[in-house]
Design an enzyme around this catalytic site. Sequence first.
Site: not given
Length: 806
Positions: A731-733
Amino acid sequence: MTSKEKFNNLIGKIVNRFTSLSQDENAGAESEKVVTKGMPELARQLAAEGAVLLKNNGILPLKKGSTVSLFGRTYNDYFYVGYGSGGDVNRPYNINIADGIKNCDSLNLNEGLHSEYMKWIKLHPVSHGYWAHWPLRYEEMPLSDETVIAAKQTSDAAVVTIGRSSGEDRDCDLANGSYYLHDEEIKMLDKITARFDSVIVLLNVGNIIDMSWVKHYGDKIGAVMYVWQGGMESGNAVADLLCGKVSPSGCLSDTIAKGYEDYPSSNNFADKKRNIYEEDIFVGYRYFETFAKDKVLYPFGYGLSYTDFDIDLIKSNADENGFSFTLSVKNTGECSGKKAVQLYISKPCGKLGNASRELVAFKKTKELNPNESEELTLYVDAYQLTSYDDCGATNNANAYVTQAGEYTFFLGENVRDAKKIYSYYQEETALFEQLKQVCAPKFDFTIMKADEIDGKTVLSQKPVAKEKYDLATRILNNLPQEIEQTGDRGIKLGDVKSGKATMDEFIAQLSNDELEALTRGGYKMNNPLGPKGNAGIYGGVLESLREKGIRPIVTTDGPSGIRLVHSSSLLPIGALMACSFNTELVSSIYKIIAKEMKERGSDVLLAPGMNIHRNPLCGRNFEYFSEDPYLSGKMGAACVEGIQSEGGSACPKHFACNNQELCRNTNDSCLSERALREIYLKGFEICINDSKPKNIMTSYNKINGVWCHYNYDTCVTVLRKEWGYEGNVMTDWWMKPSKSIEFPKLKNQAYRVRSGVNLLMPGGERVTNEKPDGTLLATLGKRDGITLGEIQESAKRVLQSVIDIN
């Protein structure tokens, strides 16, 4: 400075005292400033090669010994990179334009004017704002007539720098001082052009801005050049271009239209909830060259040089796999230089309605001396002739087809001026590859279509093809097999790498808690298991995992260099790299970054950024490459090749359709399956096939109602089953909590793992007690719950990433 700017500066100072979200947090950190051998030269070369000369009446290059008057405060307070995670690099130094002129033995700086600017700047320092409130420009020094007259009397030319920032989590504004010139800048240009005969304008920007003012000033401005944000060697590269040490060779990676309203996405951008991609496949030059040639100021691929070139076809060859073209490029001018040659295809409009031009190959020459030639070969795969039928218009629904008709190839300097060199006729429409429908819209809207009427291509509208399959059935039919758990048998991960044990045997040892830990990072950024300033770690996040030989894998931002407290090189932005059209140079510079990664303890560089420039206002365009997916894919592959040359990992992002920063965590990108495949996924497809990145990162936004970190079809159906991707998907953060529509008992981490997203980064919520949220294992072993096989499959992907990174 406006009252709004003053207010933002004040708030920024307060916020930055209590958060770690300020720009230049790392750049201002106390650490030894280390210059990596070979980097200054390559960074300087790339910054120069990506600059695009749009206009030149002969004023450039400046004659040796010329004295230059620098105007516009950003010649000193330069935008070296954009704001956000992709720009906060603790670089060893910065070279602004004044420094560059001083370093140049062919040019002289008007020290009197420079001194006046320095006194004013000291009294009016810049503020970098705070997260998502980046400044879009800096306040300009008011110019008196006396100042300009004095500068004219003591110099040969005026060089005016127009500066713009852009950044993560904030889009640019359709307003003066962002997309348009600010009133202060207009006043500055008015005064300078009224006194100086020789005026050069440099655009220190991350995004395309309005360029209608070039026509307004006419002959009063002799040269205009996009120098972008060139990283730590910016000023030296600009000086090289001004004095003629380097001839400009950059080409626009985006179309510059006459006005913002001319861009096909202009009516469908900046909505807080959803944006309808009404333009469909007609993004950038695909739209303009097909429907609106008269709306273009500077076409895609355009860029001037100080010399001239002839491009001639030597021979062409066709076989069942594709087409090859051998050509000669000759420097016919009076100085040395490089040339980017571009090959376009015109597909038959047919039932699907194709754009009139598509970039299918490009290559840049070496430095050619006057009268010197070089032979280049360009290759076009048969796949590049296909079009995706998402509606069954060719009786081949959800398939790539080669439509019947004439395919014409055009070779030249840009999309507008390329000349016909070859044609191929397809007798009948042929199926190329049958696929499955993915990510189709669930509601009605209309999209653009090209129709051929009486030999002319006209713009029409058609309803978008909607979803016609059951996702739940697709997922359940492809669930991975469970591995029987054995408990710890003493097998280490190193045994898997050496071939002494299988991955399944290693996985069988792991407890449910250890499996859960492998599907997430170590919770926080700047994790103590990695170097200071890291973005987070994954893999060996538990002591028991480390005892089994799983080391912590360190991730770091970003595309323009390694974001750590430790000093690292600051590279030119992605948009500049793409304008260089030089994949070999881009790969070379990232090979040095790969060495820096190894020395500094970074295993995964969260780069390259690969989203499409759908709209010129997207705040993160500076990190991304182009409006064109082929150019984006080839540039991305060059970055990955360089990053992974020393055993580390690249992580292309943001997969996919991250084309707006406003409400990026909730915004829905609504588009046809054809546009998704041909435009927004295509660059990732090229990058993955060419360079095999070990990691890939999803984006924050939704695609047709489904968040990308829960999108089974992009992450499994397309990425793994169609493209054969074997790496790790993260995932992105952080991510948005949600329940599965298809499987209501699954939410958050269970929903993510079922969707084929293997790794949550950095591992928890933004504010967390550093423990699992419980959603992954909550339904394990229960009816309609997550299966052990799914969790084990995600753990396998993460562990393979750990093995592959050395």
